[in-house]
Design a protein around this motif. Structure first.
Motif, short mmCIF file in Angstrom:
data_model
loop_
_atom_site.label_atom_id
_atom_site.label_comp_id
_atom_site.label_asym_id
_atom_site.label_seq_id
_atom_site.Cartn_x
_atom_site.Cartn_y
_atom_site.Cartn_z
N ASP A 123 -34.35 -29.20 111.19
CA ASP A 123 -34.47 -29.84 112.32
C ASP A 123 -36.11 -30.36 112.81
OD1 ASP A 123 -31.85 -30.03 112.52
OD2 ASP A 123 -31.66 -29.27 114.43
N CYS A 170 -34.13 -22.93 123.75
CA CYS A 170 -35.21 -23.51 122.61
C CYS A 170 -35.81 -22.41 121.77
CB CYS A 170 -36.07 -24.15 123.01
SG CYS A 170 -35.62 -25.59 124.19
N SER A 223 -38.09 -31.05 118.24
CA SER A 223 -37.68 -31.20 117.05
C SER A 223 -37.92 -29.55 116.35
CB SER A 223 -38.28 -32.26 116.43
OG SER A 223 -39.64 -31.81 116.20
N LEU A 258 -39.11 -35.81 121.41
CA LEU A 258 -38.58 -35.82 122.95
C LEU A 258 -39.08 -37.27 123.30
CD1 LEU A 258 -38.20 -32.72 124.59
CD2 LEU A 258 -36.66 -33.63 123.14
N THR A 289 -32.16 -39.81 121.85
CA THR A 289 -30.84 -40.58 121.77
C THR A 289 -30.42 -41.07 123.25
OG1 THR A 289 -29.57 -38.21 122.11
CG2 THR A 289 -29.58 -39.44 119.78
N THR A 298 -33.68 -25.20 118.99
CA THR A 298 -32.21 -25.17 119.56
C THR A 298 -31.93 -24.03 120.17
OG1 THR A 298 -29.80 -25.69 119.25
CG2 THR A 298 -30.78 -24.30 117.50
N THR A 340 -33.89 -28.65 127.13
CA THR A 340 -34.10 -29.66 126.33
C THR A 340 -35.08 -29.45 125.29
OG1 THR A 340 -33.61 -31.37 127.96
CG2 THR A 340 -34.39 -32.28 125.86
N CYS A 341 -34.72 -29.22 124.04
CA CYS A 341 -35.42 -28.72 122.87
C CYS A 341 -36.26 -29.72 122.12
CB CYS A 341 -34.85 -27.55 121.86
SG CYS A 341 -33.79 -26.50 122.76
N ARG A 384 -36.33 -34.06 113.17
CA ARG A 384 -35.24 -34.49 114.07
C ARG A 384 -36.06 -35.58 115.16
NH1 ARG A 384 -33.09 -30.63 117.75
NH2 ARG A 384 -34.81 -31.19 118.96
N ASP A 385 -35.64 -36.85 114.95
CA ASP A 385 -36.28 -37.78 115.89
C ASP A 385 -37.76 -38.04 115.82
OD1 ASP A 385 -33.86 -38.15 116.91
OD2 ASP A 385 -33.71 -36.56 118.48
N ASP A 426 -36.78 -36.01 127.31
CA ASP A 426 -35.16 -35.99 127.25
C ASP A 426 -35.23 -36.29 125.66
OD1 ASP A 426 -32.35 -35.94 127.38
OD2 ASP A 426 -32.31 -37.75 128.70
N TYR A 427 -33.99 -36.20 125.17
CA TYR A 427 -33.46 -36.46 123.56
C TYR A 427 -33.91 -37.96 123.44
CZ TYR A 427 -32.11 -31.34 123.45
OH TYR A 427 -32.15 -30.06 123.43
#
Length: 297
Positions: free
Chosen positions: A157, A150, A143, A277, A290, A146, A140-141, A160-161, A287-288
């Protein structure tokens, strides 16, 4: 105070289930929680320690949620769109969700044979602060990264989040670095710190908070760094105390990946996931975003 419960559930394989889970797809599951030895996983995506029939009879406008009879409608859409696969049941615990597989294990998704077709990148180690997902065998990467380990940097990104607080906005400054641009009077990695005075001699922090001075450019201002469990510009508000040992949500820092660990029943340790995360209390790891909805403040 927000208390999260981590369930360890196994399929009920011995004897008759004492709960009437209904005849429309309800499943009886056995837990290892002292006060909740059995639960019904109901076909509408909810679960209860009483009966799916009683859940069906509840008023749709009812919003009561307890640790014993959880009817978490606010995350039902997330659960409906998650894919548990191979007979898995999607179950929500407060603000996180996960799959209960046929062997009783807790996972992101269920597989008949988790080794089939999976490349175990985790055994090689996750790079760039990635967190191992032992079920999928990948990482699980955070921000900006990927790939199975990772290993691939993706500058687009980096935000991201990333949730900046107090009106701040995430901005990408270089191909490897992003930060929150804060409104006047706020600063910190997520704009979480607020100016309280020009210098510490004129600032007063409460509840064991410590005053620090920040000097960007030619200006100097003071702010209070609060002890875990306290918030407010001067640490005047207490919002968390340890009920017992374990991991708990940080309601004010959840969106920034913060969570609490309680040790010796009263000592609070502030923990943090890699950038972008959040801590999934169902799976017991970062975790992500989302997959984790933060509690309402």
């Amino acid at each position: 105070m927000f208390i999260f419960i981590i369930l360890i559930i196994v399929s009920h394989v011995q004897g008759e289930c004492s709960l009437d889970c209904g005849n429309d797809g309800g499943r009886c599951l056995e837990t290892k929680i002292k006060d909740m030895p059995e639960i019904c996983a109901c076909p509408d995506g909810t679960y209860t320690n009483s009966s799916c029939i009683e859940i069906e009879d509840k008023n749709d406008n009812e919003t009561e949620i307890t640790s014993i009879n959880i009817h978490a409608r606010r995350l039902l859409a997330v659960c409906e769109h998650s894919f548990c696969g191979d007979g898995g049941v999607c179950i929500i615990i407060d603000s996180t969700f996960g799959c209960i597989c046929s062997d009783g294990g807790i996972a992101d998704r269920c597989y008949s044979d988790i080794n089939t077709g999976l490349i175990t990148y985790c055994t090689l180690g996750c790079l760039n602060e990635g967190v191992c997902n032992p079920i999928l065998g990948v990482c699980t990467c955070p921000s900006g990264y990927t790939g199975g380990r990772c290993e691939i940097a993706r500058s687009t990104d980096l935000c991201r989040d990333i949730s900046c607080r107090n009106g701040g906005v995430c901005n990408i400054l270089t191909p490897t670095y992003a930060t929150c641009w804060c409104l006047l009077g706020f600063h910190g990695d997520y704009c979480e710190r607020q100016t309280v005075a020009p210098r510490c001699v004129s600032a007063r922090c409460y509840n064991g908070g410590t005053c620090y001075e920040h000097s960007p450019a030619s200006t100097i201002f003071a702010y209070c760094l609060c002890k875990p469990g306290f918030t407010g510009s001067r640490c005047e508000l207490e919002y968390f105390r340890c009920p017992t040992n374990g991991f708990y949500a940080d309601a004010y820092g959840c969106a920034q990946g913060k969570y609490f660990e309680c040790v010796e029943n009263t000592i609070i340790i502030s923990r943090s996931c890699p950038r972008g995360l959040r801590f999934n209390f169902f799976l017991g790891r970062c975790d992500y975003a989302t997959n984790v909805a933060c509690p309402a403040i």
